[in-house]
Enzyme design. Sequence first.
Site, short mmCIF file in Angstrom:
data_model
loop_
_atom_site.label_atom_id
_atom_site.label_comp_id
_atom_site.label_asym_id
_atom_site.label_seq_id
_atom_site.Cartn_x
_atom_site.Cartn_y
_atom_site.Cartn_z
N SER A 23 -6.73 -6.88 8.90
CA SER A 23 -5.60 -5.95 8.86
C SER A 23 -4.97 -5.88 10.24
O SER A 23 -5.64 -6.03 11.25
CB SER A 23 -6.06 -4.56 8.41
OG SER A 23 -6.93 -3.99 9.38
N ASP B 233 0.82 -1.21 0.00
CA ASP B 233 0.00 0.00 0.00
C ASP B 233 0.85 1.27 0.00
O ASP B 233 0.60 2.20 -0.78
CB ASP B 233 -0.94 0.02 1.20
CG ASP B 233 -2.09 -0.97 1.05
OD1 ASP B 233 -2.19 -1.60 -0.02
OD2 ASP B 233 -2.88 -1.10 1.99
N ASP C 223 -6.67 7.10 12.43
CA ASP C 223 -5.26 7.45 12.25
C ASP C 223 -5.07 8.70 11.40
O ASP C 223 -4.15 9.48 11.65
CB ASP C 223 -4.49 6.28 11.64
CG ASP C 223 -4.12 5.23 12.68
OD1 ASP C 223 -4.15 5.56 13.88
OD2 ASP C 223 -3.81 4.10 12.29
N ARG D 126 1.15 7.16 16.95
CA ARG D 126 0.99 8.12 15.85
C ARG D 126 1.68 9.46 16.11
O ARG D 126 2.27 10.03 15.18
CB ARG D 126 -0.49 8.33 15.54
CG ARG D 126 -1.23 7.08 15.07
CD ARG D 126 -0.38 6.18 14.25
NE ARG D 126 -1.10 5.04 13.67
CZ ARG D 126 -0.52 3.91 13.35
NH1 ARG D 126 0.77 3.73 13.58
NH2 ARG D 126 -1.21 2.93 12.80
#
Length: 408
Positions: free
Chosen positions: A184, A19, A130, A101
């Site tokens: 995922s 990705d 996110d 993050r």
Amino acid sequence: MSKHSVPKKVVLAYSGGLDTSIILKWLQTEFGCEVVTFTADLGQGEELGPARDKARLMGIKEENIYIEDVREEFVRDFVFPMFRANALYEGTYLLGTSIARPLITKRLVEIARETGADAIAHGATGKGNDQVRFELSAYALNPNIRVVAPWREWEFKSREALLEFAESHQIPIAKDKRGEAPFSVDANLLHSSSEGKVLEDPWESAPEYVHQRTISPMDAPDEVTEITIGFEKGDAVSLDGKPLTAAEMLTALNTLGHDNGIGRIDLVENRFVGMKSRGVYETPGGTILLHAHRAMESLTLDREAGHLKDQLMPKYAELIYNGFWFSPEREMLQALIDKSQEKVSGDVRLKLYKGNVMVAGRQSQHSLYDDLLVTFEDDKGAYDQKDAEGFIRLNALRLRTLAARDQG
């Protein structure tokens, strides 16, 4: 800077996977810009060397490839401050993805400054939390930075279209990427989270193969593992008497948690963007650490200070979950939390057994526990039980007044 201006140089949060490789090539073809890649080792357990090779294959200059081991900074400056608060989002989630993050974004912004880039880019989708976390952190650190979010901007409507783009630009596609992944995964030294596909129905049990970081509690050894964690000012600093760095501590606790089936949760959470999502999260070391830290606080923290801290914790956890790590309100709460930890030092003994963390003992030179006050034997005059009568009468005064009125 205009939101729609074309960036000249972009720093991309790059995993080396399919990705983000597609995103890298899309940035090059869509904007004709120079791309800098940043790959962070957060303890996700993957070999990062291939990310460098993949970036080179995509035409990235060597000086524009950043691969950094940030595990120590991650645990020391982000995870441990959060654990001083005993932070749990919605009473369950230990914020493993959320707390990673701001560190990633911090380095993206710093690298942009170092390399003269005018934008950063991330691979978060338009449905998740996110994207919010990355972008709120970025704007807090650099109000003029351009943030490129390809999943919100490109024209691809399906995974097939993405694969076609990859093939047309000679991006290698692993065989297992041609079909849809069963779920995922996001992972770092604190946790792993699994979402989507086979986990989308909240009624269906998660298959055992979903779990990344723990063995099943049912398969854990039929014997107790006993450990002692030493604390200084709210942070775990030693395990069984051996001093450890922050990252070493969490790594060791992860191993213990894994082997004893500790730290699994299956939850439905409320995303900041407005929807509910189901996930299977594993936080083996963090779960052990939370129990140990609360035990240490129970001995050393004043009652009202502890109660106030517990009242503020949900707000603190929500700020981290929603992406406000670099906000003034989170920093204000952190100052209060850190102040509360000045005497939270000592040792906690734990027993680990088949998914359970049991406190077996705790000791501290700053203990507020006074055995003379609580003993059932002769307390040498430390506590006059007659004082309790006036205490009770004063606290009962309003209740008696209400009862007298309501009973006529």
